[in-house]
Write a protein that holds these residues in place. Structure first.
Motif, PDB file in Angstrom:
ATOM      1  N   VAL A  64      87.906  27.674  20.045  1.00  0.00           N
ATOM      2  CA  VAL A  64      86.840  28.298  19.255  1.00  0.00           C
ATOM      3  C   VAL A  64      86.478  27.481  18.015  1.00  0.00           C
ATOM      4  O   VAL A  64      85.517  27.822  17.312  1.00  0.00           O
ATOM      5  N   LYS A  65      87.207  26.430  17.768  1.00  0.00           N
ATOM      6  CA  LYS A  65      86.972  25.625  16.567  1.00  0.00           C
ATOM      7  C   LYS A  65      85.545  25.083  16.563  1.00  0.00           C
ATOM      8  O   LYS A  65      85.064  24.550  17.559  1.00  0.00           O
ATOM      9  N   GLY A  66      84.877  25.244  15.433  1.00  0.00           N
ATOM     10  CA  GLY A  66      83.494  24.781  15.315  1.00  0.00           C
ATOM     11  C   GLY A  66      82.473  25.815  15.736  1.00  0.00           C
ATOM     12  O   GLY A  66      81.270  25.661  15.469  1.00  0.00           O
ATOM     13  N   ARG A  67      82.919  26.886  16.402  1.00  0.00           N
ATOM     14  CA  ARG A  67      81.992  27.942  16.848  1.00  0.00           C
ATOM     15  C   ARG A  67      82.258  29.275  16.141  1.00  0.00           C
ATOM     16  O   ARG A  67      81.326  30.031  15.884  1.00  0.00           O
ATOM     17  N   PHE A  68      83.522  29.550  15.840  1.00  0.00           N
ATOM     18  CA  PHE A  68      83.902  30.809  15.203  1.00  0.00           C
ATOM     19  C   PHE A  68      84.311  30.548  13.758  1.00  0.00           C
ATOM     20  O   PHE A  68      84.862  29.494  13.432  1.00  0.00           O
ATOM     21  N   THR A  69      84.061  31.541  12.905  1.00  0.00           N
ATOM     22  CA  THR A  69      84.464  31.458  11.509  1.00  0.00           C
ATOM     23  C   THR A  69      85.107  32.768  11.088  1.00  0.00           C
ATOM     24  O   THR A  69      84.505  33.837  11.242  1.00  0.00           O
ATOM     25  N   ILE A  70      86.324  32.676  10.576  1.00  0.00           N
ATOM     26  CA  ILE A  70      87.008  33.849  10.060  1.00  0.00           C
ATOM     27  C   ILE A  70      86.824  33.893   8.544  1.00  0.00           C
ATOM     28  O   ILE A  70      86.843  32.851   7.874  1.00  0.00           O
ATOM     29  N   SER A  71      86.632  35.087   8.015  1.00  0.00           N
ATOM     30  CA  SER A  71      86.495  35.257   6.577  1.00  0.00           C
ATOM     31  C   SER A  71      87.012  36.642   6.210  1.00  0.00           C
ATOM     32  O   SER A  71      87.282  37.472   7.088  1.00  0.00           O
ATOM     33  N   LEU A  81      84.914  38.079  11.839  1.00  0.00           N
ATOM     34  CA  LEU A  81      84.941  36.945  12.754  1.00  0.00           C
ATOM     35  C   LEU A  81      83.507  36.705  13.206  1.00  0.00           C
ATOM     36  O   LEU A  81      82.958  37.487  13.990  1.00  0.00           O
ATOM     37  N   GLN A  82      82.895  35.662  12.665  1.00  0.00           N
ATOM     38  CA  GLN A  82      81.561  35.267  13.076  1.00  0.00           C
ATOM     39  C   GLN A  82      81.689  34.368  14.294  1.00  0.00           C
ATOM     40  O   GLN A  82      82.360  33.335  14.242  1.00  0.00           O
ATOM     41  N   MET A  83      81.047  34.770  15.379  1.00  0.00           N
ATOM     42  CA  MET A  83      81.153  34.042  16.632  1.00  0.00           C
ATOM     43  C   MET A  83      79.773  33.530  17.026  1.00  0.00           C
ATOM     44  O   MET A  83      78.861  34.328  17.282  1.00  0.00           O
ATOM     45  N   ASN A  84      79.637  32.221  17.057  1.00  0.00           N
ATOM     46  CA  ASN A  84      78.377  31.576  17.431  1.00  0.00           C
ATOM     47  C   ASN A  84      78.553  30.778  18.729  1.00  0.00           C
ATOM     48  O   ASN A  84      79.672  30.497  19.136  1.00  0.00           O
ATOM     49  N   SER A  85      77.442  30.436  19.334  1.00  0.00           N
ATOM     50  CA  SER A  85      77.462  29.639  20.572  1.00  0.00           C
ATOM     51  C   SER A  85      78.424  30.230  21.587  1.00  0.00           C
ATOM     52  O   SER A  85      79.246  29.517  22.187  1.00  0.00           O
ATOM     53  N   LEU A  86      78.318  31.504  21.785  1.00  0.00           N
ATOM     54  CA  LEU A  86      79.260  32.195  22.670  1.00  0.00           C
ATOM     55  C   LEU A  86      79.124  31.731  24.112  1.00  0.00           C
ATOM     56  O   LEU A  86      78.024  31.401  24.583  1.00  0.00           O
ATOM     57  N   LYS A  87      80.263  31.725  24.796  1.00  0.00           N
ATOM     58  CA  LYS A  87      80.343  31.288  26.187  1.00  0.00           C
ATOM     59  C   LYS A  87      80.894  32.441  27.029  1.00  0.00           C
ATOM     60  O   LYS A  87      81.618  33.298  26.515  1.00  0.00           O
ATOM     61  N   PRO A  88      80.611  32.441  28.322  1.00  0.00           N
ATOM     62  CA  PRO A  88      81.180  33.489  29.180  1.00  0.00           C
ATOM     63  C   PRO A  88      82.705  33.571  29.084  1.00  0.00           C
ATOM     64  O   PRO A  88      83.270  34.666  29.172  1.00  0.00           O
ATOM     65  N   GLU A  89      83.357  32.456  28.887  1.00  0.00           N
ATOM     66  CA  GLU A  89      84.822  32.468  28.786  1.00  0.00           C
ATOM     67  C   GLU A  89      85.339  33.084  27.488  1.00  0.00           C
ATOM     68  O   GLU A  89      86.538  33.268  27.321  1.00  0.00           O
TER      69      GLU A  89
END
Length: 125
Positions: A64-71, A81-89
């Protein structure tokens, strides 16, 4: 005791974004390390991200590195947990967890003391 309640899950198309929230109540929130884990059907609960109590350190799973951000916002007793560029997996039940230790390098689920009930994230292709 700490009570953790996740929200923000849902159904999203691949490439989309979601932001998960985890609201804490009970024991002092600002002195615990917070983590996010996920569990897909038939699989083990996997580490996603963690953040230290002062938000000065974060740690991410390679997947998830580079796609998710925890704050976190200690004034609101909430971790995100901000989740960007989500994938089916990325489809799984996402759980937040708390451990009352300093540091951030807690990547095993059994290192955490308190858990939320989970929120489902489904990413369609």
């Amino acid at each position: 005791q700490v009570q953790l309640v996740e929200s923000g899950g849902g159904l999203v198309q691949a490439g989309g974004s979601l932001r998960l929230s985890c609201a804490a109540s009970g024991r002092t929130f600002s002195t615990c390390t917070m983590g996010w884990f996920r569990q897909a059907p038939g699989k083990e609960r996997d580490f996603v991200a963690a953040i230290s109590w002062g938000a000065t350190r974060t740690l991410y799973a390679n997947s998830v590195k580079g796609r998710f951000t925890i704050s976190r916002d200690n004034a609101k007793n909430t971790v995100y947990l901000q989740m960007n560029s989500l994938k089916p997996e990325d489809t799984a039940v996402y759980y937040c967890a708390a451990v009352y230790k300093s540091g951030v390098y807690y990547t095993n689920w059994d290192e955490y003391d308190y858990w939320g009930q989970g929120t489902q994230v489904t990413v369609s292709s």
